[in-house]
Design a protein around this motif. Sequence first.
Motif, PDB file in Angstrom:
ATOM      1  N   HIS A 116      45.413  33.261  44.257  1.00 10.22           N
ATOM      2  CA  HIS A 116      46.436  33.039  43.987  1.00 10.22           C
ATOM      3  C   HIS A 116      47.923  32.545  45.043  1.00 10.22           C
ATOM      4  CE1 HIS A 116      49.751  29.504  41.750  1.00 10.22           C
ATOM      5  NE2 HIS A 116      50.376  30.383  41.762  1.00 10.22           N
ATOM      6  N   ARG A 117      48.382  34.015  44.826  1.00 11.81           N
ATOM      7  CA  ARG A 117      49.845  34.345  45.981  1.00 11.81           C
ATOM      8  C   ARG A 117      49.142  33.364  47.794  1.00 11.81           C
ATOM      9  NH1 ARG A 117      51.748  40.549  45.972  1.00 11.81           N
ATOM     10  NH2 ARG A 117      50.976  39.753  44.654  1.00 11.81           N
ATOM     11  N   LEU A 193      40.453  29.780  39.510  1.00  9.27           N
ATOM     12  CA  LEU A 193      41.569  30.358  38.257  1.00  9.27           C
ATOM     13  C   LEU A 193      41.353  30.456  37.033  1.00  9.27           C
ATOM     14  CD1 LEU A 193      43.473  31.717  41.431  1.00  9.27           C
ATOM     15  CD2 LEU A 193      41.982  32.217  40.828  1.00  9.27           C
ATOM     16  N   SER A 194      41.034  29.167  36.812  1.00  8.91           N
ATOM     17  CA  SER A 194      41.035  28.863  35.420  1.00  8.91           C
ATOM     18  C   SER A 194      40.252  29.115  34.516  1.00  8.91           C
ATOM     19  CB  SER A 194      41.507  27.305  35.337  1.00  8.91           C
ATOM     20  OG  SER A 194      39.878  26.487  35.691  1.00  8.91           O
ATOM     21  N   ARG A 195      39.325  29.626  35.228  1.00  6.30           N
ATOM     22  CA  ARG A 195      38.183  30.136  34.645  1.00  6.30           C
ATOM     23  C   ARG A 195      38.640  32.085  34.179  1.00  6.30           C
ATOM     24  NH1 ARG A 195      32.992  27.570  34.995  1.00  6.30           N
ATOM     25  NH2 ARG A 195      33.288  25.593  36.913  1.00  6.30           N
ATOM     26  N   ILE A 196      39.876  32.233  34.216  1.00  5.40           N
ATOM     27  CA  ILE A 196      39.382  33.567  33.931  1.00  5.40           C
ATOM     28  C   ILE A 196      40.251  33.742  32.757  1.00  5.40           C
ATOM     29  CG2 ILE A 196      40.901  35.664  34.915  1.00  5.40           C
ATOM     30  CD1 ILE A 196      40.531  34.933  37.990  1.00  5.40           C
ATOM     31  N   GLY A 197      40.261  34.286  31.515  1.00  2.29           N
ATOM     32  CA  GLY A 197      40.376  34.380  30.357  1.00  2.29           C
ATOM     33  C   GLY A 197      40.907  35.638  29.263  1.00  2.29           C
ATOM     34  N   PRO A 198      40.958  35.722  28.951  1.00  2.00           N
ATOM     35  CA  PRO A 198      40.724  36.964  27.880  1.00  2.00           C
ATOM     36  C   PRO A 198      39.498  37.500  27.680  1.00  2.00           C
ATOM     37  CG  PRO A 198      41.248  35.327  26.547  1.00  2.00           C
ATOM     38  CD  PRO A 198      41.360  35.100  27.362  1.00  2.00           C
ATOM     39  N   ASN A 199      39.642  38.913  27.823  1.00  2.00           N
ATOM     40  CA  ASN A 199      37.911  39.834  27.540  1.00  2.00           C
ATOM     41  C   ASN A 199      36.605  38.932  28.144  1.00  2.00           C
ATOM     42  OD1 ASN A 199      39.087  41.184  25.413  1.00  2.00           O
ATOM     43  ND2 ASN A 199      38.809  39.769  23.925  1.00  2.00           N
ATOM     44  N   ILE A 200      36.775  39.655  29.484  1.00  2.00           N
ATOM     45  CA  ILE A 200      36.316  38.941  30.376  1.00  2.00           C
ATOM     46  C   ILE A 200      34.683  39.030  30.193  1.00  2.00           C
ATOM     47  CG2 ILE A 200      36.849  40.190  32.462  1.00  2.00           C
ATOM     48  CD1 ILE A 200      35.658  36.421  32.845  1.00  2.00           C
ATOM     49  N   ASP A 201      34.672  40.827  29.959  1.00  2.00           N
ATOM     50  CA  ASP A 201      33.372  41.665  29.955  1.00  2.00           C
ATOM     51  C   ASP A 201      32.076  41.052  28.363  1.00  2.00           C
ATOM     52  OD1 ASP A 201      33.604  42.900  32.592  1.00  2.00           O
ATOM     53  OD2 ASP A 201      34.381  44.532  30.511  1.00  2.00           O
ATOM     54  N   SER A 202      33.014  40.501  27.443  1.00  2.00           N
ATOM     55  CA  SER A 202      32.640  39.894  26.684  1.00  2.00           C
ATOM     56  C   SER A 202      32.290  38.831  26.315  1.00  2.00           C
ATOM     57  CB  SER A 202      33.678  39.838  25.277  1.00  2.00           C
ATOM     58  OG  SER A 202      34.239  41.194  24.951  1.00  2.00           O
TER      59      SER A 202
END
Length: 258
Positions: A116-117, A193-202
């Motif tokens: 993003h940067r 990047l909008s697909r990145i959310g909490p608990n990606i491993d789950s």
Amino acid sequence: MATEAVEQQGVTDKEEETTAVETTETEDGEQQMEEPETGNSLERNFDISEVQCAMCYKWYAVNNLDCCASMGDCVPFMSNYTFYCKHCHQSKTDNFTKAKANFTQVCLTALANLTHRHRQDENPRTMFSKEKDVVPFIDKHWEALTHMPRRVKLTWHTTITKTMTRETDLFVAQENPEGGENDMIFGLLDQDLSRIGPNIDSQKLSSSMRENGQKLMSSLSSSQNGMGSLTAAGKGRGAKRKAVENTQSTTASKRTRG
């Protein structure tokens, strides 16, 4: 436009105070209505730290939360947490719990922030040096990225290389033509990047379980159609064994009667 002007004149001062609707003028000179801010960001803001509610799936800016002071250090795109907004949690207050992040989550957050940067650059980059980009970012934001104590030895540099090389469903790995023997360049396989959310491993685990479940159902369907030879052979032997046992039982019964 004239009708709208007449209607606006008929609005009382009290109604104007309670109706927090702003108007902005477009390049064409047309008035455009803007909805008031409600605390949740319907459109993501990647420049700030945000968390997603596990119940309603809305995104909230960390600085606007009731529990902001107790959340500790946060960075954009972190995934090692569970959050419930005050509208969904039974306590009617924002509830945030940070989990211990593994290196997969740490690397994902680091690469997302770097991606993003550098999208603001004249020549945006999507691949980043492990030694010059990824490691310095993780080292700078270690406390925000994970509960793990800081590593004294530099063996964790090798660990993140192994992690991003192994997790091919998340990362792209290439040799670094400008780096040394121990340096590689890495990027995100999915640049959204909008697909990145909490608990990606789950999420990955659930996806894997669904895929394995589909494979299992496909295998069972094939065996039922006579295509699973090993399964069919096993069923045949079992059926023969039961037939023999039944025959022996019948013979023994006849002998007893005789």
